[in-house]
Design a protein around this motif. Sequence first.
Motif, PDB file in Angstrom:
ATOM      1  N   VAL A  54      33.428 -18.880  48.045  1.00  0.00           N
ATOM      2  CA  VAL A  54      33.787 -20.022  48.890  1.00  0.00           C
ATOM      3  C   VAL A  54      32.555 -20.795  49.327  1.00  0.00           C
ATOM      4  CG1 VAL A  54      34.762 -20.699  51.121  1.00  0.00           C
ATOM      5  CG2 VAL A  54      35.932 -18.996  49.734  1.00  0.00           C
ATOM      6  N   PHE A  55      31.552 -20.081  49.785  1.00  0.00           N
ATOM      7  CA  PHE A  55      30.384 -20.739  50.367  1.00  0.00           C
ATOM      8  C   PHE A  55      29.184 -20.790  49.429  1.00  0.00           C
ATOM      9  CE2 PHE A  55      32.895 -19.291  53.987  1.00  0.00           C
ATOM     10  CZ  PHE A  55      33.119 -20.523  54.578  1.00  0.00           C
ATOM     11  N   LYS A  56      29.413 -20.464  48.154  1.00  0.00           N
ATOM     12  CA  LYS A  56      28.381 -20.537  47.122  1.00  0.00           C
ATOM     13  C   LYS A  56      27.120 -19.791  47.527  1.00  0.00           C
ATOM     14  CE  LYS A  56      30.250 -24.861  45.548  1.00  0.00           C
ATOM     15  NZ  LYS A  56      30.141 -26.298  45.609  1.00  0.00           N
ATOM     16  N   LEU A  57      27.303 -18.579  47.974  1.00  0.00           N
ATOM     17  CA  LEU A  57      26.185 -17.732  48.379  1.00  0.00           C
ATOM     18  C   LEU A  57      25.889 -16.731  47.279  1.00  0.00           C
ATOM     19  CD1 LEU A  57      27.396 -16.936  51.985  1.00  0.00           C
ATOM     20  CD2 LEU A  57      25.728 -18.647  51.305  1.00  0.00           C
ATOM     21  N   ARG A  58      24.646 -16.310  47.213  1.00  0.00           N
ATOM     22  CA  ARG A  58      24.272 -15.268  46.273  1.00  0.00           C
ATOM     23  C   ARG A  58      24.186 -13.947  47.026  1.00  0.00           C
ATOM     24  NH1 ARG A  58      19.079 -17.555  43.560  1.00  0.00           N
ATOM     25  NH2 ARG A  58      18.787 -18.355  45.646  1.00  0.00           N
ATOM     26  N   ALA A  59      24.283 -12.873  46.293  1.00  0.00           N
ATOM     27  CA  ALA A  59      24.181 -11.546  46.902  1.00  0.00           C
ATOM     28  C   ALA A  59      22.789 -11.370  47.491  1.00  0.00           C
ATOM     29  CB  ALA A  59      24.463 -10.474  45.871  1.00  0.00           C
ATOM     30  N   LEU A  60      22.701 -10.622  48.574  1.00  0.00           N
ATOM     31  CA  LEU A  60      21.431 -10.395  49.248  1.00  0.00           C
ATOM     32  C   LEU A  60      20.413  -9.759  48.311  1.00  0.00           C
ATOM     33  CD1 LEU A  60      19.858 -10.602  51.853  1.00  0.00           C
ATOM     34  CD2 LEU A  60      20.809  -8.411  52.544  1.00  0.00           C
ATOM     35  N   SER A  61      20.844  -8.843  47.473  1.00  0.00           N
ATOM     36  CA  SER A  61      19.912  -8.208  46.538  1.00  0.00           C
ATOM     37  C   SER A  61      19.339  -9.229  45.561  1.00  0.00           C
ATOM     38  CB  SER A  61      20.609  -7.086  45.777  1.00  0.00           C
ATOM     39  OG  SER A  61      21.702  -7.592  45.051  1.00  0.00           O
ATOM     40  N   GLN A  62      20.156 -10.194  45.143  1.00  0.00           N
ATOM     41  CA  GLN A  62      19.669 -11.233  44.235  1.00  0.00           C
ATOM     42  C   GLN A  62      18.695 -12.160  44.955  1.00  0.00           C
ATOM     43  OE1 GLN A  62      22.729 -13.612  42.500  1.00  0.00           O
ATOM     44  NE2 GLN A  62      21.343 -14.652  41.100  1.00  0.00           N
ATOM     45  N   ARG A 117      33.615  -5.131  50.594  1.00  0.00           N
ATOM     46  CA  ARG A 117      33.097  -5.619  49.313  1.00  0.00           C
ATOM     47  C   ARG A 117      33.932  -6.778  48.800  1.00  0.00           C
ATOM     48  NH1 ARG A 117      32.142  -0.280  48.067  1.00  0.00           N
ATOM     49  NH2 ARG A 117      34.109  -0.122  46.979  1.00  0.00           N
ATOM     50  N   TRP A 118      35.253  -6.642  48.892  1.00  0.00           N
ATOM     51  CA  TRP A 118      36.149  -7.711  48.448  1.00  0.00           C
ATOM     52  C   TRP A 118      35.903  -8.971  49.275  1.00  0.00           C
ATOM     53  CZ3 TRP A 118      39.792 -10.618  50.948  1.00  0.00           C
ATOM     54  CH2 TRP A 118      40.595 -11.422  50.136  1.00  0.00           C
ATOM     55  N   GLU A 119      35.804  -8.805  50.590  1.00  0.00           N
ATOM     56  CA  GLU A 119      35.596  -9.961  51.466  1.00  0.00           C
ATOM     57  C   GLU A 119      34.277 -10.664  51.151  1.00  0.00           C
ATOM     58  OE1 GLU A 119      35.827 -11.068  56.166  1.00  0.00           O
ATOM     59  OE2 GLU A 119      35.060  -9.094  55.624  1.00  0.00           O
ATOM     60  N   TYR A 120      33.202  -9.907  50.977  1.00  0.00           N
ATOM     61  CA  TYR A 120      31.908 -10.508  50.665  1.00  0.00           C
ATOM     62  C   TYR A 120      31.937 -11.219  49.318  1.00  0.00           C
ATOM     63  CZ  TYR A 120      30.105  -7.677  54.517  1.00  0.00           C
ATOM     64  OH  TYR A 120      29.880  -7.101  55.739  1.00  0.00           O
ATOM     65  N   LYS A 121      32.621 -10.638  48.343  1.00  0.00           N
ATOM     66  CA  LYS A 121      32.730 -11.263  47.020  1.00  0.00           C
ATOM     67  C   LYS A 121      33.436 -12.612  47.123  1.00  0.00           C
ATOM     68  CE  LYS A 121      35.891 -10.099  43.943  1.00  0.00           C
ATOM     69  NZ  LYS A 121      36.703  -9.351  42.983  1.00  0.00           N
ATOM     70  N   MET A 122      34.525 -12.651  47.865  1.00  0.00           N
ATOM     71  CA  MET A 122      35.274 -13.897  48.002  1.00  0.00           C
ATOM     72  C   MET A 122      34.502 -14.936  48.829  1.00  0.00           C
ATOM     73  SD  MET A 122      37.963 -13.668  46.272  1.00  0.00           S
ATOM     74  CE  MET A 122      37.978 -12.336  45.130  1.00  0.00           C
ATOM     75  N   LEU A 123      33.843 -14.493  49.888  1.00  0.00           N
ATOM     76  CA  LEU A 123      33.062 -15.422  50.706  1.00  0.00           C
ATOM     77  C   LEU A 123      31.907 -16.033  49.918  1.00  0.00           C
ATOM     78  CD1 LEU A 123      32.975 -13.640  54.163  1.00  0.00           C
ATOM     79  CD2 LEU A 123      34.073 -15.821  53.616  1.00  0.00           C
ATOM     80  N   LEU A 158      42.594   3.913  57.746  1.00  0.00           N
ATOM     81  CA  LEU A 158      41.480   3.694  56.828  1.00  0.00           C
ATOM     82  C   LEU A 158      40.406   4.749  56.978  1.00  0.00           C
ATOM     83  CD1 LEU A 158      40.841  -0.158  56.988  1.00  0.00           C
ATOM     84  CD2 LEU A 158      41.857   1.153  55.146  1.00  0.00           C
ATOM     85  N   LEU A 159      39.912   5.178  55.865  1.00  0.00           N
ATOM     86  CA  LEU A 159      38.728   6.011  55.840  1.00  0.00           C
ATOM     87  C   LEU A 159      37.542   5.104  55.530  1.00  0.00           C
ATOM     88  CD1 LEU A 159      40.126   9.033  53.812  1.00  0.00           C
ATOM     89  CD2 LEU A 159      39.844   8.850  56.288  1.00  0.00           C
ATOM     90  N   LYS A 160      36.365   5.645  55.575  1.00  0.00           N
ATOM     91  CA  LYS A 160      35.161   4.856  55.341  1.00  0.00           C
ATOM     92  C   LYS A 160      35.202   4.161  53.978  1.00  0.00           C
ATOM     93  CE  LYS A 160      30.158   5.170  55.332  1.00  0.00           C
ATOM     94  NZ  LYS A 160      28.984   6.017  55.440  1.00  0.00           N
ATOM     95  N   GLY A 161      35.658   4.856  52.952  1.00  0.00           N
ATOM     96  CA  GLY A 161      35.734   4.275  51.606  1.00  0.00           C
ATOM     97  C   GLY A 161      36.667   3.080  51.542  1.00  0.00           C
ATOM     98  N   GLY A 162      37.801   3.158  52.242  1.00  0.00           N
ATOM     99  CA  GLY A 162      38.740   2.049  52.263  1.00  0.00           C
ATOM    100  C   GLY A 162      38.172   0.829  52.960  1.00  0.00           C
ATOM    101  N   LEU A 163      37.482   1.059  54.048  1.00  0.00           N
ATOM    102  CA  LEU A 163      36.847  -0.037  54.774  1.00  0.00           C
ATOM    103  C   LEU A 163      35.754  -0.689  53.932  1.00  0.00           C
ATOM    104  CD1 LEU A 163      36.616  -1.674  57.350  1.00  0.00           C
ATOM    105  CD2 LEU A 163      35.076   0.074  58.238  1.00  0.00           C
ATOM    106  N   GLU A 164      34.970   0.126  53.225  1.00  0.00           N
ATOM    107  CA  GLU A 164      33.918  -0.422  52.363  1.00  0.00           C
ATOM    108  C   GLU A 164      34.510  -1.233  51.221  1.00  0.00           C
ATOM    109  OE1 GLU A 164      31.751   3.085  51.296  1.00  0.00           O
ATOM    110  OE2 GLU A 164      30.556   3.041  53.151  1.00  0.00           O
ATOM    111  N   MET A 168      45.292  -6.449  48.983  1.00  0.00           N
ATOM    112  CA  MET A 168      44.131  -7.111  48.398  1.00  0.00           C
ATOM    113  C   MET A 168      44.539  -8.010  47.226  1.00  0.00           C
ATOM    114  SD  MET A 168      41.330  -4.060  48.654  1.00  0.00           S
ATOM    115  CE  MET A 168      40.065  -4.949  47.776  1.00  0.00           C
ATOM    116  N   GLU A 169      45.483  -7.559  46.429  1.00  0.00           N
ATOM    117  CA  GLU A 169      45.970  -8.374  45.316  1.00  0.00           C
ATOM    118  C   GLU A 169      46.669  -9.631  45.831  1.00  0.00           C
ATOM    119  OE1 GLU A 169      48.398  -5.708  43.073  1.00  0.00           O
ATOM    120  OE2 GLU A 169      46.674  -4.569  42.333  1.00  0.00           O
ATOM    121  N   ARG A 170      47.472  -9.482  46.873  1.00  0.00           N
ATOM    122  CA  ARG A 170      48.171 -10.643  47.445  1.00  0.00           C
ATOM    123  C   ARG A 170      47.163 -11.626  48.058  1.00  0.00           C
ATOM    124  NH1 ARG A 170      51.475 -12.168  45.136  1.00  0.00           N
ATOM    125  NH2 ARG A 170      52.150 -13.478  46.837  1.00  0.00           N
ATOM    126  N   ALA A 171      46.150 -11.100  48.740  1.00  0.00           N
ATOM    127  CA  ALA A 171      45.135 -11.952  49.347  1.00  0.00           C
ATOM    128  C   ALA A 171      44.345 -12.691  48.279  1.00  0.00           C
ATOM    129  CB  ALA A 171      44.197 -11.122  50.224  1.00  0.00           C
TER     130      ALA A 171
END
Length: 86
Positions: free
Chosen positions: A68-76, A59-65, A49-55, A5-8
């Motif tokens: 990139v695409f200037k999206l806001r979080a669904l909750s916001q 989370r990291w992927e959604y944060k980065m996306l 991977l366990l469930k926690g690792g996948l989550e 994740m750090e390298r990515a």
Amino acid sequence: MQHRMERAEAMFWHHLKVLKSPDNFKERLDAWTGTAVASLTFGAGEWNLLKGGLETIQRWEYKMLRKVFKLRALSQLRADVSTTRE
């Protein structure tokens, strides 16, 4: 997994100009897939991977996306919609 994740993330910041360019959506998505995702998933076939690792990865992927695409979080977005309805 933390190292991948750090390298990515380093790859993400290195290619940020391309990832946030005003080019079309497909080109930016291809750049995302070819840089950060490729770096993150390198050697992933051997991960247990366990469930926690996948989550954590999701989370990291959604944060980065969102960057990139200037999206806001669904909750916001839901909060914005509820305030405009009132």
